[in-house]
Design a protein around this motif. Structure first.
Motif, PDB file in Angstrom:
ATOM      1  N   ARG A 161       5.882   9.046  -1.156  1.00 26.41           N
ATOM      2  CA  ARG A 161       6.955   9.952  -0.740  1.00 26.41           C
ATOM      3  C   ARG A 161       8.265   9.316  -0.329  1.00 26.41           C
ATOM      4  O   ARG A 161       9.265   9.998  -0.189  1.00 26.41           O
ATOM      5  CB  ARG A 161       6.434  10.847   0.388  1.00 26.41           C
ATOM      6  N   PRO A 184      -5.096  15.871   4.391  1.00 21.50           N
ATOM      7  CA  PRO A 184      -6.277  16.472   3.771  1.00 21.50           C
ATOM      8  C   PRO A 184      -6.994  17.480   4.670  1.00 21.50           C
ATOM      9  O   PRO A 184      -7.007  17.320   5.893  1.00 21.50           O
ATOM     10  CB  PRO A 184      -7.196  15.277   3.503  1.00 21.50           C
ATOM     11  N   ASP A 224       0.396  20.365   2.543  1.00 24.75           N
ATOM     12  CA  ASP A 224       1.721  19.774   2.602  1.00 24.75           C
ATOM     13  C   ASP A 224       2.097  19.402   4.034  1.00 24.75           C
ATOM     14  O   ASP A 224       1.978  20.210   4.947  1.00 24.75           O
ATOM     15  CB  ASP A 224       2.735  20.789   2.030  1.00 24.75           C
ATOM     16  N   PHE A 228      -2.518   5.720  -9.026  1.00 20.45           N
ATOM     17  CA  PHE A 228      -2.242   6.898  -8.205  1.00 20.45           C
ATOM     18  C   PHE A 228      -3.485   7.780  -8.203  1.00 20.45           C
ATOM     19  O   PHE A 228      -3.838   8.400  -9.194  1.00 20.45           O
ATOM     20  CB  PHE A 228      -1.040   7.674  -8.749  1.00 20.45           C
ATOM     21  N   SER A 229      -4.158   7.802  -7.060  1.00 22.81           N
ATOM     22  CA  SER A 229      -5.384   8.589  -6.895  1.00 22.81           C
ATOM     23  C   SER A 229      -5.568   8.755  -5.398  1.00 22.81           C
ATOM     24  O   SER A 229      -4.603   8.630  -4.644  1.00 22.81           O
ATOM     25  CB  SER A 229      -6.561   7.843  -7.533  1.00 22.81           C
ATOM     26  N   PHE A 279      -0.944  17.947  -4.816  1.00 24.59           N
ATOM     27  CA  PHE A 279      -1.268  16.512  -4.839  1.00 24.59           C
ATOM     28  C   PHE A 279      -2.459  16.187  -5.746  1.00 24.59           C
ATOM     29  O   PHE A 279      -2.386  15.298  -6.599  1.00 24.59           O
ATOM     30  CB  PHE A 279      -1.527  16.012  -3.411  1.00 24.59           C
ATOM     31  N   TYR A 281       9.519  10.011  -6.916  1.00 23.28           N
ATOM     32  CA  TYR A 281       8.176  10.569  -6.724  1.00 23.28           C
ATOM     33  C   TYR A 281       8.263  12.089  -6.590  1.00 23.28           C
ATOM     34  O   TYR A 281       7.555  12.840  -7.267  1.00 23.28           O
ATOM     35  CB  TYR A 281       7.521   9.954  -5.479  1.00 23.28           C
ATOM     36  N   MET A 297      -5.109  19.273  -0.160  1.00 25.41           N
ATOM     37  CA  MET A 297      -4.084  18.462   0.498  1.00 25.41           C
ATOM     38  C   MET A 297      -3.031  19.439   0.998  1.00 25.41           C
ATOM     39  O   MET A 297      -2.355  20.093   0.207  1.00 25.41           O
ATOM     40  CB  MET A 297      -3.493  17.453  -0.482  1.00 25.41           C
ATOM     41  N   TYR A 356     -14.119  11.619   7.197  1.00 23.38           N
ATOM     42  CA  TYR A 356     -13.440  12.785   6.620  1.00 23.38           C
ATOM     43  C   TYR A 356     -14.428  13.919   6.337  1.00 23.38           C
ATOM     44  O   TYR A 356     -14.124  15.090   6.542  1.00 23.38           O
ATOM     45  CB  TYR A 356     -12.699  12.403   5.335  1.00 23.38           C
ATOM     46  N   ILE A 372      -0.951  -0.016  -8.304  1.00 19.05           N
ATOM     47  CA  ILE A 372      -2.220   0.547  -7.807  1.00 19.05           C
ATOM     48  C   ILE A 372      -2.298   1.980  -8.323  1.00 19.05           C
ATOM     49  O   ILE A 372      -1.317   2.730  -8.232  1.00 19.05           O
ATOM     50  CB  ILE A 372      -2.352   0.458  -6.269  1.00 19.05           C
ATOM     51  N   GLN A 414       2.661   2.233  -2.423  1.00 15.40           N
ATOM     52  CA  GLN A 414       3.978   1.945  -3.029  1.00 15.40           C
ATOM     53  C   GLN A 414       4.450   3.070  -3.943  1.00 15.40           C
ATOM     54  O   GLN A 414       5.648   3.208  -4.196  1.00 15.40           O
ATOM     55  CB  GLN A 414       3.949   0.597  -3.764  1.00 15.40           C
ATOM     56  N   ALA A 415       3.497   3.867  -4.448  1.00 14.92           N
ATOM     57  CA  ALA A 415       3.871   5.061  -5.206  1.00 14.92           C
ATOM     58  C   ALA A 415       3.733   6.223  -4.238  1.00 14.92           C
ATOM     59  O   ALA A 415       2.639   6.630  -3.911  1.00 14.92           O
ATOM     60  CB  ALA A 415       2.929   5.245  -6.388  1.00 14.92           C
ATOM     61  N   MET A 430       0.850  -1.190   0.000  1.00 16.58           N
ATOM     62  CA  MET A 430       0.000   0.000   0.000  1.00 16.58           C
ATOM     63  C   MET A 430       0.888   1.244   0.000  1.00 16.58           C
ATOM     64  O   MET A 430       1.909   1.280   0.686  1.00 16.58           O
ATOM     65  CB  MET A 430      -0.914  -0.021   1.228  1.00 16.58           C
TER      66      MET A 430
HETATM   67  O1  CP3 Z   1       0.538   3.914  -4.053  1.00 22.32           O
HETATM   68  C1  CP3 Z   1      -0.655   3.884  -3.682  1.00 22.32           C
HETATM   69  O2  CP3 Z   1      -1.058   3.240  -2.705  1.00 22.32           O
HETATM   70  C2  CP3 Z   1      -1.687   4.578  -4.571  1.00 22.32           C
HETATM   71  C3  CP3 Z   1      -2.182   5.789  -4.175  1.00 22.32           C
HETATM   72  C4  CP3 Z   1      -2.934   6.103  -2.904  1.00 22.32           C
HETATM   73  C5  CP3 Z   1      -2.828   7.376  -2.285  1.00 22.32           C
HETATM   74  N1  CP3 Z   1      -3.774   7.463  -1.308  1.00 22.32           N
HETATM   75  C6  CP3 Z   1      -1.873   8.399  -2.675  1.00 22.32           C
HETATM   76  C7  CP3 Z   1      -1.504   9.439  -1.695  1.00 22.32           C
HETATM   77  C8  CP3 Z   1      -3.926   5.389  -2.207  1.00 22.32           C
HETATM   78  C9  CP3 Z   1      -4.377   3.956  -2.401  1.00 22.32           C
HETATM   79  C10 CP3 Z   1      -4.450   6.273  -1.216  1.00 22.32           C
HETATM   80  C11 CP3 Z   1      -5.560   5.918  -0.318  1.00 22.32           C
HETATM   81  C12 CP3 Z   1      -5.869   6.803   0.814  1.00 22.32           C
HETATM   82  N2  CP3 Z   1      -5.897   8.164   0.850  1.00 22.32           N
HETATM   83  C13 CP3 Z   1      -6.292   6.323   2.076  1.00 22.32           C
HETATM   84  C14 CP3 Z   1      -6.494   4.881   2.441  1.00 22.32           C
HETATM   85  C15 CP3 Z   1      -5.234   4.226   2.797  1.00 22.32           C
HETATM   86  C16 CP3 Z   1      -4.722   4.626   4.150  1.00 22.32           C
HETATM   87  O3  CP3 Z   1      -3.609   5.194   4.180  1.00 22.32           O
HETATM   88  O4  CP3 Z   1      -5.390   4.359   5.138  1.00 22.32           O
HETATM   89  C17 CP3 Z   1      -6.511   7.456   2.899  1.00 22.32           C
HETATM   90  C18 CP3 Z   1      -6.956   7.433   4.357  1.00 22.32           C
HETATM   91  C19 CP3 Z   1      -6.274   8.608   2.107  1.00 22.32           C
HETATM   92  C20 CP3 Z   1      -6.413  10.028   2.500  1.00 22.32           C
HETATM   93  C21 CP3 Z   1      -5.110  10.703   2.501  1.00 22.32           C
HETATM   94  N3  CP3 Z   1      -4.408  11.031   1.357  1.00 22.32           N
HETATM   95  C22 CP3 Z   1      -4.355  11.142   3.616  1.00 22.32           C
HETATM   96  C23 CP3 Z   1      -4.776  10.955   5.060  1.00 22.32           C
HETATM   97  C24 CP3 Z   1      -3.196  11.734   3.119  1.00 22.32           C
HETATM   98  C25 CP3 Z   1      -2.133  12.465   3.900  1.00 22.32           C
HETATM   99  C26 CP3 Z   1      -1.359  11.617   4.773  1.00 22.32           C
HETATM  100  C27 CP3 Z   1      -0.402  10.746   4.022  1.00 22.32           C
HETATM  101  O5  CP3 Z   1      -0.244   9.581   4.361  1.00 22.32           O
HETATM  102  O6  CP3 Z   1       0.253  11.278   3.105  1.00 22.32           O
HETATM  103  C28 CP3 Z   1      -3.227  11.605   1.712  1.00 22.32           C
HETATM  104  C29 CP3 Z   1      -2.180  12.062   0.764  1.00 22.32           C
HETATM  105  C30 CP3 Z   1      -1.631  11.083  -0.181  1.00 22.32           C
HETATM  106  N4  CP3 Z   1      -2.339  10.137  -0.869  1.00 22.32           N
HETATM  107  C31 CP3 Z   1      -0.270  11.010  -0.588  1.00 22.32           C
HETATM  108  C32 CP3 Z   1      -0.185   9.988  -1.540  1.00 22.32           C
HETATM  109  C33 CP3 Z   1       1.034   9.557  -2.305  1.00 22.32           C
HETATM  110  C34 CP3 Z   1       0.844  11.934  -0.120  1.00 22.32           C
HETATM  111  C35 CP3 Z   1       0.771  13.200  -0.885  1.00 22.32           C
HETATM  112  C36 CP3 Z   1       2.027  14.022  -0.814  1.00 22.32           C
HETATM  113  O7  CP3 Z   1       2.146  14.773   0.171  1.00 22.32           O
HETATM  114  O8  CP3 Z   1       2.833  13.920  -1.733  1.00 22.32           O
END
Ligand code: CP3
Length: 365
Positions: A35, A102, A98, A80-81, A49, A40, A96, A163, A78, A32-33, A30
């Protein structure tokens, strides 16, 4: 219209997810794509983001990065979304921030708040609102050229609801708990609406090229057994029940479905009966004990090493993999190797490589 893509060269994930006997467990992780990868940051540059999510070229590039870096060690990509694209499609504004995560400037405050009614009554054109996700999936499938299957996903209704009422991450869940204990009926109405949108979003991802879908219930562990039964399970079951019929009505083949009720260790037994092919679990579960709970049910497990082990030593990683293999890998089926949650920033990508190599080494037949 269905797309034509190159045939899969590695379909291990799909065969394992359908419960078949396989030569080795498929593996992916999970987030895997993300930071922990220097590439990336390079590809993302100064883009926001959600801007990356909305640009199919960027989103597909980011999706492919781990596949390219880890080559034959990785058995899935998986898309990227984000799970929060659904609240956005429902008309809510999400940023989002930094290093903070969120932020919803206008979360839903109470059932008498005009916004609650507006969100509930809005006719969401999922195909239009989230068209960028589908275009990213189709482009990614083309670029993957059959190397590995592509996973689509959505957030679970309960997690998205949290959320939408909290407005971001939280430790207390004060708003979510206020809603479920004060306004259970209004909560259910919204959960139902979100669940229907999840079904549509997953179906459209499959139409665009997703080959397995996963539902992330990241906040499941905030509920207890009885509230999980009321506010999460029915909606997870609704998705698993409706998606196959929806796909059939669209002339599409079924795909395997995964549910990840993070933290809801007490619900493992019932999670095996929700109608999903795969149940993901975090590191609070002991692999061998989980396999006992599953019994003879035809459900595949996914997980579950503590992502924090990747901050440790290679020897520690080997030990964590050994524990998973010992508990989960019975009869060459029933397990997809993964972490128990997303990989975290600051991890050395070489440690993830070691994790994959050890799964390989310790499951060689
Ligand atoms: O590689 C992958 O898994 C594919 C992409 C993916 C992202 N978010 C990219 C992302 C997936 C599957 C998710 C799911 C997601 N998003 C979840 C469920 C999984 C989990 O972690 O429980 C949740 C709760 C979110 C909501 C979300 N998005 C949060 C809470 C955050 C900030 C905290 C964090 O872990 O970064 C994000 C941002 C986010 N989503 C990033 C990525 C790569 C980081 C963005 C950045 O700062 O560059």
């Amino acid at each position: 219209m269905e797309h034509s893509f190159e045939p899969l060269k590695n379909d291990l994930l799909l065969r394992a997810a359908w419960g078949q006997v396989v030569e080795r467990p498929p593996m992916w992780v999970m987030r895997q794509a993300g930071r922990y990868l220097p590439e990336y940051h390079e590809a993302k540059g100064s883009r926001d983001f959600f801007e990356c999510c909305r640009d199919p070229e960027v989103a597909s590039t980011l999706t492919l990065q781990p596949v390219e870096r880890f080559g034959g060690l990785l058995d899935a990509a998986i898309i990227f979304s984000d799970i929060l694209v659904i609240p956005q499609a429902m008309g809510m504004h999400v940023e989002m921030v930094d290093k903070k995560g969120p932020h919803f400037p206008n979360p839903l405050k109470s059932p008498t708040d005009g916004q609650y009614q507006a969100v509930l009554e809005r006719d969401v054109e999922v195909a239009d609102e989230l068209d960028y996700v589908y275009r990213a999936i189709t482009l990614t499938r083309k670029k993957l050229a059959g190397r590995v299957p592509l996973i689509g996903f959505c957030g679970a209704p309960w997690t998205l609801f949290c959320y939408m009422v909290e407005g971001g991450g939280t430790k207390l869940f004060a708003q979510s708990k206020t809603w479920i204990y004060r306004y259970p009926e209004e909560t259910r109405k919204l959960l139902h609406k979100i669940a229907d949108i999840c079904v549509e979003h997953l179906a459209l991802q499959v139409k665009a090229g997703a080959q397995l879908v996963m539902v992330f219930d990241s906040w499941a562990g905030e509920l207890g057994p009885s509230s999980f039964q009321k506010f999460s399970e029915p909606y997870l079951a609704h998705i698993a029940q409706k998606l196959p019929a929806k796909l059939e009505s669209m002339g599409l083949d079924c795909v395997p479905m995964t549910v990840f009720p993070k933290g809801a260790w007490y619900a493992l037994d019932s999670a095996c009966d929700l109608g999903y092919n795969v149940v993901g679990m975090d590191w609070l579960q002991d692999p061998a004990a989980a396999v006992k709970v599953r019994g003879s049910r035809n459900v595949v497990f996914q997980g579950n090493a503590d992502p924090g082990v990747l901050y440790g030593t290679k020897a520690g990683i080997t030990e964590a993999v050994e524990q998973m293999v010992k508990g989960f890998w019975v009869g060459n089926k029933g397990w997809i190797a993964n972490l128990g949650h997303g990989i975290t920033p600051g991890v050395d990508p070489d440690n993830l490589k070691h994790f994959f190599e050890e799964v390989h080494r310790l499951t060689k037949s």
